[in-house]
Scaffold this active site. Sequence first.
Site, mmCIF file in Angstrom:
data_model
loop_
_atom_site.group_PDB
_atom_site.id
_atom_site.type_symbol
_atom_site.label_atom_id
_atom_site.label_comp_id
_atom_site.label_asym_id
_atom_site.label_seq_id
_atom_site.Cartn_x
_atom_site.Cartn_y
_atom_site.Cartn_z
ATOM 1 N N PHE A 245 0.851 -1.191 0.000
ATOM 2 C CA PHE A 245 0.000 0.000 0.000
ATOM 3 C C PHE A 245 0.889 1.244 0.000
ATOM 4 O O PHE A 245 1.884 1.298 0.720
ATOM 5 C CB PHE A 245 -0.910 -0.003 1.235
ATOM 6 C CG PHE A 245 -2.051 0.955 1.144
ATOM 7 C CD1 PHE A 245 -3.153 0.681 0.352
ATOM 8 C CD2 PHE A 245 -2.023 2.160 1.830
ATOM 9 C CE1 PHE A 245 -4.211 1.571 0.262
ATOM 10 C CE2 PHE A 245 -3.075 3.056 1.748
ATOM 11 C CZ PHE A 245 -4.176 2.764 0.955
ATOM 12 N N ALA B 78 4.240 2.710 4.586
ATOM 13 C CA ALA B 78 3.951 4.145 4.528
ATOM 14 C C ALA B 78 2.470 4.349 4.831
ATOM 15 O O ALA B 78 1.606 3.834 4.120
ATOM 16 C CB ALA B 78 4.300 4.715 3.161
ATOM 17 N N ILE C 71 -0.270 7.296 5.280
ATOM 18 C CA ILE C 71 -0.470 8.717 4.961
ATOM 19 C C ILE C 71 -1.857 9.142 5.407
ATOM 20 O O ILE C 71 -2.851 8.463 5.129
ATOM 21 C CB ILE C 71 -0.277 8.963 3.454
ATOM 22 C CG1 ILE C 71 1.151 8.541 3.048
ATOM 23 C CG2 ILE C 71 -0.525 10.420 3.104
ATOM 24 C CD1 ILE C 71 1.418 8.604 1.568
ATOM 25 N N HIS D 240 -8.845 6.508 10.136
ATOM 26 C CA HIS D 240 -8.179 5.256 9.762
ATOM 27 C C HIS D 240 -6.670 5.375 9.913
ATOM 28 O O HIS D 240 -5.993 4.427 10.327
ATOM 29 C CB HIS D 240 -8.558 4.896 8.317
ATOM 30 C CG HIS D 240 -7.957 3.612 7.828
ATOM 31 N ND1 HIS D 240 -8.366 2.383 8.304
ATOM 32 C CD2 HIS D 240 -6.985 3.370 6.899
ATOM 33 C CE1 HIS D 240 -7.669 1.429 7.687
ATOM 34 N NE2 HIS D 240 -6.826 2.004 6.843
ATOM 35 N N ARG E 109 10.757 11.847 2.399
ATOM 36 C CA ARG E 109 11.442 10.933 3.318
ATOM 37 C C ARG E 109 11.783 9.597 2.670
ATOM 38 O O ARG E 109 12.291 8.699 3.321
ATOM 39 C CB ARG E 109 10.563 10.714 4.562
ATOM 40 C CG ARG E 109 10.543 11.918 5.473
ATOM 41 C CD ARG E 109 9.351 11.924 6.408
ATOM 42 N NE ARG E 109 9.426 13.033 7.354
ATOM 43 C CZ ARG E 109 9.213 14.318 7.033
ATOM 44 N NH1 ARG E 109 8.888 14.649 5.802
ATOM 45 N NH2 ARG E 109 9.317 15.272 7.951
#
Length: 215
Positions: free
Chosen positions: A82, A140, A142, A148, A187
Site C-alpha cells: 500500500f 507508509a 499517509i 483510519h 522521506r
Amino acid sequence: MAAPPATSPAAAGSPCARLPSAPLRRSPAAVSFPSRPGPAALAALAGPSRRLDVAAAAGHQKLMGSLTSNEGLRFGVVVARFNEVVTNLLLQGALETFERYSVKAENITVVSVPGSFEVPITAQKLGKSGKFDAILCIGAVIRGDTTHYDAVANSAASGVLNAGLSAGIPCVFGVLTCEDMDQALNRAGGKAGNKGAEAALTAIEMASLFRHHLG
C-alpha cells in the site's frame, strides 16, 4: 471653644507642616536553612573530570553493534505494498545500504504484504523462525480524511515493537507516518533523505550487537 493647636515658628512660616520623621525599618535578615544538595548540584560540584574518574574507576564495559562486522548476518525485510510508490523507494534505499555494507544478497529475504497493518504479524513470524538476525519493517501510512490513519499508524508502531519483544530479535521500525504524499516522498529519497536506508543501518548495527555481544 477649644484653642487651636500650637505650631512651631518653622511650621508657621512653611506652607506644609513637617511631619515627625518615622524610625527607619530594618529589612529582615536572610535566614538560610540547612539542606542536602540534590543529585544535580552534586554532579555540578563534581565537574566533568570527576565524572570521568568515576567512570574509569568503575571499569564498566561498553557494548555496541558494528556496521562492518556483519559477516553472515541474515535479514528479513517486510514491505507493505500500500502506497507502493513510496514503499518501493524505501525498499530500494534499504537494499542499496545492505549492499554498500557488504551484506550478501542471499542473506536478505524480502516479504511483500498488502499494507502496514500486516507488517507486524509477518515480522513476528519471520523473527520466530530462527533464520534471521534482524527484521526490517517498511511501510507508509499517509493521513486521509478519516481516523483510519491513526488506527493503522498506532497499530503498526506497537505491533513492530511487540514483534521484536516476542521474537527476541531486533525488529526495526521503517514505517513512515506522514501527513501527505509530498511529505512521504521527501522521506523516501527526497530532501529529507531515505528512511529505508536509515532503517537498514539500524538493522545492521542491532543485528551485530545481538550476534556478537548479546547472543
